[in-house]
Design a protein around this motif. Structure first.
Motif, PDB file in Angstrom:
ATOM      1  N   UNK A  30       0.859  -1.176   0.000  1.00  0.00           N
ATOM      2  CA  UNK A  30       0.000   0.000   0.000  1.00  0.00           C
ATOM      3  C   UNK A  30       0.903   1.236   0.000  1.00  0.00           C
ATOM      4  N   UNK A  35      -8.119   9.985   5.123  1.00  0.00           N
ATOM      5  CA  UNK A  35      -6.762  10.277   4.672  1.00  0.00           C
ATOM      6  C   UNK A  35      -6.821  10.936   3.288  1.00  0.00           C
ATOM      7  N   UNK A  52     -10.300   1.404   6.624  1.00  0.00           N
ATOM      8  CA  UNK A  52     -10.632   0.046   6.194  1.00  0.00           C
ATOM      9  C   UNK A  52     -12.146  -0.154   6.164  1.00  0.00           C
ATOM     10  N   UNK A 102      -6.561  -5.826   0.532  1.00  0.00           N
ATOM     11  CA  UNK A 102      -7.071  -7.059   1.110  1.00  0.00           C
ATOM     12  C   UNK A 102      -8.354  -7.399   0.349  1.00  0.00           C
ATOM     13  N   UNK A 108     -10.863  -9.408   0.990  1.00  0.00           N
ATOM     14  CA  UNK A 108     -12.058  -9.892   1.671  1.00  0.00           C
ATOM     15  C   UNK A 108     -13.268  -8.984   1.499  1.00  0.00           C
ATOM     16  N   UNK A 113       3.700  -5.472   2.903  1.00  0.00           N
ATOM     17  CA  UNK A 113       2.473  -4.690   3.018  1.00  0.00           C
ATOM     18  C   UNK A 113       1.972  -4.773   4.454  1.00  0.00           C
ATOM     19  N   UNK A 115      -0.388  -3.221   6.005  1.00  0.00           N
ATOM     20  CA  UNK A 115      -1.755  -2.783   6.286  1.00  0.00           C
ATOM     21  C   UNK A 115      -2.566  -3.799   7.091  1.00  0.00           C
ATOM     22  N   UNK A 172      -6.013  -2.373  12.319  1.00  0.00           N
ATOM     23  CA  UNK A 172      -6.342  -1.600  13.523  1.00  0.00           C
ATOM     24  C   UNK A 172      -5.944  -2.267  14.845  1.00  0.00           C
TER      25      UNK A 172
END
Lengths: 299, 465
Positions: free
Chosen positions: A54, A127, A224, A252, A254, B327, B329, B380
């Motif tokens: 990312x 962001x 997210x 991601x 999902x 990555x 994240x 998170x």
């Protein structure tokens, strides 16, 4: 003892061997690929990040500081995309050539009209980037604009090879213009296609191909997706059905799979930059693969 | 008559119909002709319409294309004409503010906190106050001064309304040959965690080695020079510092030149795309004079002890970070550890108790380490474990003072285990819950619970590896 150490250090720096090729450090793979296209064998390109990372969340890794120390040209997106890590590299590199304001500090977004300049600058918006959306590489016409500027920069930081860079740029321009025409013809059926994107990463692609984005999975840029935000998107799709949900290779999967199953639309993984998919192995492949994946999903 | 009328009318009708049959034929053929001609005309019209439509479409597309091209071109022209955007808001420095606060519960009072076996470091090393407390509010201001220099400033406002200048230094921008020089007040580059500000720590407090050997963090007023070797992708960094000896284990002195100095080397790189590491070796040398601390002797009488001599600290550190394909994240893991060893040699004097006026020597070799791992298992959310250990090692008081005069120096190996769990709604906010079983005190173990928030306002800071 301290002075001796200093002298020792200085003597090492003086005896460095002269290098052959221009050291280019690219913040993102698309700029590394472009620098390679334009610089040929006169440049040595290293990419700071890969398509599977990312670009908003990169660590100022020791290897990147080492690379920044030797770089003679830094090619980055700019528009605050690299704000979380590039300043550290610049500060710790001790390298005057790539500092902001120097010819060796190249920011691609300075040569491209940016979309989505925020009306309201506030962190409650997520962001966001004050200068506009930095993901310009999804429109090949932007690559053409950056190529023009980058070839001039190459010629100025490495004046000895200016002619070489100009010739390569002219060559690239011809091929690129032809390729854009080919992609536009191929992508004609995509015009008007309604899509959902995971991150607000594709406004330039949508603008180019005339696709319409109805929603993003992220409730705010950089936040997210949550079950609540996905449910809201699903409800929206009941009113305005979309043909597909797209995400970048580093995302991601999902969240988009979740939506894909419930809204019964295909989830498409796009390379986003060079190296994101096996097909996107260079700049041309990036758009070939992007369009073919979109066409396949749009059928 | 009627009959004739009927017959004649029938006849007439018949005659008419015979005549009409001819006409009908004519009409039919005329209609046929008309139909044919209309069809032809309609076909022609349709064809023309189709042609026109196609032409319009083409014209539209061309116009659209021209529009988008023109737009692109005009926008491009506008961009080319625009001045370069300024990174830091039109000459205003980047300003950021850290807000933090804790709610703590501990079984022992933080006011009695002392690390057994070690000379107290005098820093703010005690655990968080019990109950609700405000953490340090950090105000950071930084900007490029001119093409050659950058200025950094950080103010720490403590909850008791005292203000401390944590950082105030200038740094060269691209001096060349991989050199960077700094001058002013800064956290030393020794170790891994030493120059990391409290808001970026992975736990609410610092490791025991930092508390015991560096008074939390070693900061000095002085100059620093770092050099990066011209290696391709392996980081080799050397640094040297000299300063006034402003903080523990040094003390300021009425002396020209430097009182404390540090040397360090960092090596780091990528094992592969998913794994990166950094290792370091540091040395901190100081000549503290009258470094005093309060204590009580074995009879419970308050004393003030003071050390003068030589203090040498060695630090070995390493950090390893993992993230799938680099990555960070979704998932990432960070393992870090540091080992510290300190030798101190000099004179220790004591005033207040039975030891008053007794000339004493002090020679010690002490060490400690910590190892911690922090794992982000989903966006998170992170969980972390830390193990701390100190070894009071050898303490030699010579012939004058006795162990009874200095109970805090009785041999003891403190240890602590900490577990933490944190949630970061965004990269600007974080909530943390932490539990530690702290055996810093020889008398009793302390169970410490803490809830913490850390908020970051303003400019987007960049964090070091």
């Amino acid at each position: 003892m301290k002075t001796k150490l200093l002298f020792a250090l200085l003597s090492i720096t003086v005896t460095l061997p002269a290098h052959a090729a221009l050291n280019v450090l690219a913040c993102e793979p698309e700029w590394g690929a472009l620098a390679q296209e334009l610089g040929g064998d006169k440049v040595k390109v290293a990419n700071a990040t890969t398509a599977l990372q990312d670009p908003h969340r990169i660590e100022a890794r020791p290897s990147l500081i080492a690379r920044a120390r030797n770089a003679e040209l830094l090619v980055c997106t700019g528009a605050e995309l690299e704000i979380g890590w590039l300043p550290i590299l610049l500060r710790e590199s001790g390298n005057p050539l790539i500092q902001p304001g120097q010819p060796g500090n190249f920011e691609a977004t300075r040569y491209v009209p940016l979309m989505e300049k925020p009306q309201r600058l506030d962190r409650s918006e997520g962001d966001i980037h004050a200068a506009g959306n930095p993901h310009i590489q999804t429109d090949p016409r932007n690559i053409a604009l950056v190529a023009d500027a980058l070839s001039k920069t190459l010629a100025s930081v490495d004046a000895a090879n200016a002619g070489y860079y100009q010739a390569r740029y002219a060559d690239f321009k011809t091929h690129w213009t032809a390729a854009i025409a080919r992609w536009e013809a191929q992508a004609a059926p995509l015009k008007g296609t309604v899509i959902v994107a995971q991150h607000q990463a594709y406004p330039y692609l949508e603008n180019w191909l005339g696709m319409k984005q109805v929603a993003t999975l992220e409730p705010k840029p950089g936040v997210e997706p949550s079950v609540a935000s996905l449910t809201a998107v699903l409800a929206k799709l009941k009113i305005t059905p979309a043909k597909m949900v797209i995400r970048s290779a580093y995302n991601d999967g999902r969240a988009s799979e979740w939506l894909s199953q419930r809204a019964n639309i295909p989830a498409v993984e796009l390379p986003f930059t060079v190296g994101g998919t096996p097909g996107a192995n260079n700049l041309y492949g990036l758009y070939d693969d992007t369009i073919s994946r979109l066409l396949k999903a749009g059928k | 008559m009627k009959r004739t009328l009927i017959a004649s009318s029938i006849l007439m009708m018949l005659a008419t119909s015979a005549h009409a049959a001819d006409d009908l034929q004519n009409i039919r053929s005329e209609i046929q002709q008309m139909k044919a001609s209309y069809e032809a005309r309609i076909q022609a019209l349709e064809a023309r319409l189709a042609q026109t439509e196609a032409a319009t479409k083409q014209a539209n597309t061309k116009a659209e294309q021209a529009d988008s091209k023109a737009e692109h071109a005009s926008q491009t022209a506008a961009v080319a004409a625009l001045p370069a955007p300024s990174n830091e808001n039109a000459f205003n420095p980047a300003i950021s503010l850290i807000l933090s606060g804790t709610a703590s519960h501990s079984s022992l009072s933080p006011s009695t906190y002392k690390i057994g076996g070690f000379i107290p470091s005098g820093g703010e090393v005690a655990p968080n106050p019990r109950g609700f407390s405000l953490g340090e509010s950090e105000l950071a201001i930084s900007a490029n001064i001119d093409p050659d220099f950058r200025g950094n400033f950080m103010l720490a406002m403590a909850p008791d309304n005292t203000v401390a200048v944590e950082n105030a230094y200038l740094q060269t921008l691209g001096l060349g040959h991989g050199l960077t020089a700094s001058a002013g007040r800064f956290y030393s580059g020794i170790g891994y965690l030493n120059n990391v500000h409290a808001h970026a720590w992975d736990f609410t407090d610092s490791p025991l080695v930092y508390k015991a050997f560096l008074g939390n963090q070693f900061g000095d007023d002085g100059v620093q020079l770092t050099w990066l070797a011209p290696t391709e992708s392996l980081l080799v960094e050397l640094g040297a510092e000299i300063g006034s000896g402003r903080s523990f284990p040094a003390t300021t002195r009425d002396k020209n030149g430097s009182v404390a100095g540090a040397l360090y080397a960092h090596v780091g790189g990528d094992y592969d795309e998913s794994n990166s590491w950094r290792a370091g070796l540091s040395y901190l040398g100081a000549g503290p004079q009258n470094r005093s601390y309060d204590d009580t002797d074995v009879n419970g009488v308050a004393t003030t002890n003071s050390f003068s001599g030589k203090s040498q600290t060695w630090i070995g550190d390493f950090v390893w970070k993992w993230a799938p394909n680099g990555n960070t994240t979704v998932r990432n893991f960070k393992l870090q550890g540091e080992y510290m060893h300190r030798n101190e040699t000099g004179d220790l004097t004591c005033t207040g108790g039975a030891c008053s006026g007794v000339p004493g020597a002090y020679q010690s070799a002490q060490s400690g380490w910590y190892l911690q791992g922090v794992y982000q298992f989903m966006p998170h959310w992170r969980v972390g474990l830390r193990h701390d250990r100190l070894n009071s090692g050898s303490v030699d008081l010579g012939t004058g003072l006795t162990a009874a005069d200095l109970p805090i120096l009785a041999a003891y190996n403190p240890k602590r285990n900490t577990v933490m769990f944190d949630y970061s709604p965004s990269e600007f906010s974080r909530f943390r819950v932490q539990y530690a079983r702290d055996e810093s005190r020889p008398t009793e173990a302390d169970n410490q619970f803490a809830l913490q928030y850390i908020m970051s306002l303003g400019a987007h800071g960049a964090h070091t590896f």
